[in-house]
Write a protein that holds these residues in place. Structure first.
Motif, mmCIF file in Angstrom:
data_model
loop_
_atom_site.group_PDB
_atom_site.id
_atom_site.type_symbol
_atom_site.label_atom_id
_atom_site.label_comp_id
_atom_site.label_asym_id
_atom_site.label_seq_id
_atom_site.Cartn_x
_atom_site.Cartn_y
_atom_site.Cartn_z
ATOM 1 N N ALA A 1 6.908 -6.429 10.435
ATOM 2 C CA ALA A 1 5.774 -6.424 9.506
ATOM 3 C C ALA A 1 6.103 -5.738 8.183
ATOM 4 N N LEU A 2 7.358 -5.763 7.777
ATOM 5 C CA LEU A 2 7.768 -5.045 6.574
ATOM 6 C C LEU A 2 6.978 -5.487 5.343
ATOM 7 N N ASP A 3 6.742 -6.786 5.185
ATOM 8 C CA ASP A 3 6.009 -7.233 4.002
ATOM 9 C C ASP A 3 4.592 -6.663 3.978
ATOM 10 N N HIS A 4 3.949 -6.634 5.120
ATOM 11 C CA HIS A 4 2.594 -6.079 5.199
ATOM 12 C C HIS A 4 2.618 -4.572 4.920
ATOM 13 N N GLN A 5 3.575 -3.882 5.477
ATOM 14 C CA GLN A 5 3.695 -2.436 5.277
ATOM 15 C C GLN A 5 3.985 -2.109 3.813
ATOM 16 N N LEU A 6 4.843 -2.887 3.188
ATOM 17 C CA LEU A 6 5.157 -2.662 1.775
ATOM 18 C C LEU A 6 3.924 -2.871 0.902
ATOM 19 N N PHE A 7 3.124 -3.881 1.242
ATOM 20 C CA PHE A 7 1.923 -4.117 0.452
ATOM 21 C C PHE A 7 0.950 -2.949 0.583
ATOM 22 N N PRO B 1 5.541 -11.755 -0.931
ATOM 23 C CA PRO B 1 6.249 -10.690 -1.650
ATOM 24 C C PRO B 1 5.865 -10.623 -3.133
ATOM 25 N N CYS B 2 5.404 -11.742 -3.700
ATOM 26 C CA CYS B 2 4.939 -11.703 -5.091
ATOM 27 C C CYS B 2 3.722 -10.790 -5.218
ATOM 28 N N THR B 3 2.805 -10.841 -4.238
ATOM 29 C CA THR B 3 1.637 -9.954 -4.282
ATOM 30 C C THR B 3 2.070 -8.496 -4.179
ATOM 31 N N ALA C 1 11.382 -3.221 -5.918
ATOM 32 C CA ALA C 1 12.739 -3.743 -5.723
ATOM 33 C C ALA C 1 12.858 -4.530 -4.419
ATOM 34 N N LEU C 2 12.309 -3.989 -3.324
ATOM 35 C CA LEU C 2 12.385 -4.677 -2.029
ATOM 36 C C LEU C 2 11.591 -5.986 -2.055
ATOM 37 N N ALA C 3 10.400 -5.949 -2.646
ATOM 38 C CA ALA C 3 9.563 -7.149 -2.681
ATOM 39 C C ALA C 3 10.164 -8.225 -3.583
#
Length: 194
Positions: free
Chosen positions: A22-28, A79-81, A182-184
């Motif tokens: 869930a990295l994308d969700h956590q990053l958001f 990842p754009c969001t 950077a990650l996104a």
């Protein structure tokens, strides 16, 4: 709906935010709350709930087969969001916006996009279930609880960094937002659908 089925969907929603996948969700969520401290807990909870509402609406519309989107585009937009949210933090120079309603709207809108990302995999499970509403409720409740736990951990770490290491909040926000950006951005470039 049997309680075990409800718990199945609750755990599915929970893992959608707390699992290693869930990295994308956590990053958001990290980018969303980076500019806040524990003093703004009410604002944070409203932001996270706005995101969940957007996520829930798209998921429900998808499960009911009212909307469908090309998963390649959705996986690119997610990842754009994230990097847009991080970029907004950077342009604010670590300061909270005076118009927090804009943040709520963005959280809700970006939640709509994130909801599409998980819709394809959940659609098949929920569409076969005669208790779609309870399944969606269980999933979204698990998602919300997972997000609140993640937010609490983020705020705890931020508090430790700010208090014990005497780092200015502005510098911490810029550090977090730059790392998330950077990650996104890397994720988005890897997922370009054309």
């Amino acid at each position: 709906m049997p309680f075990s089925d409800f718990m199945f969907y609750f755990e599915l929603g929970w893992s959608h935010i707390v699992s290693l996948e869930a990295l994308d969700h956590q990053l958001f969520i990290l980018a969303l709350v980076a500019i806040y401290t524990t003093k703004q807990i009410k604002q944070i909870l409203i932001l996270v709930t706005a995101f969940t509402l957007g996520h829930s609406a798209t998921l429900a519309l998808s499960v009911l087969d009212i909307i469908r989107f090309d998963s390649k585009w959705v996986e690119f937009l997610i990842p754009c969001t994230i990097f847009i949210t991080a970029l907004v933090n950077l342009f604010k120079n670590g300061k909270r916006s005076k118009n927090v309603q804009v943040n709520y709207f963005l959280a809700l809108f970006f939640g709509l996009i994130h909801g599409m990302g998980f819709a394809n995999s959940v659609r098949m499970m929920l569409a076969k279930d005669q208790y779609i509403g309870w399944g969606l409720f269980g999933f979204n409740l698990g998602l919300e609880v997972g997000q609140i736990v993640f937010v609490a951990l983020t705020l705890l770490i931020s508090s430790v960094v700010l208090y014990f290491f005497k780092i200015r909040q502005r510098d911490w926000v810029i550090f977090l937002s730059s790392a998330v950006f950077a990650l996104a951005l890397q994720m988005a470039l890897q997922r370009v659908p054309f």
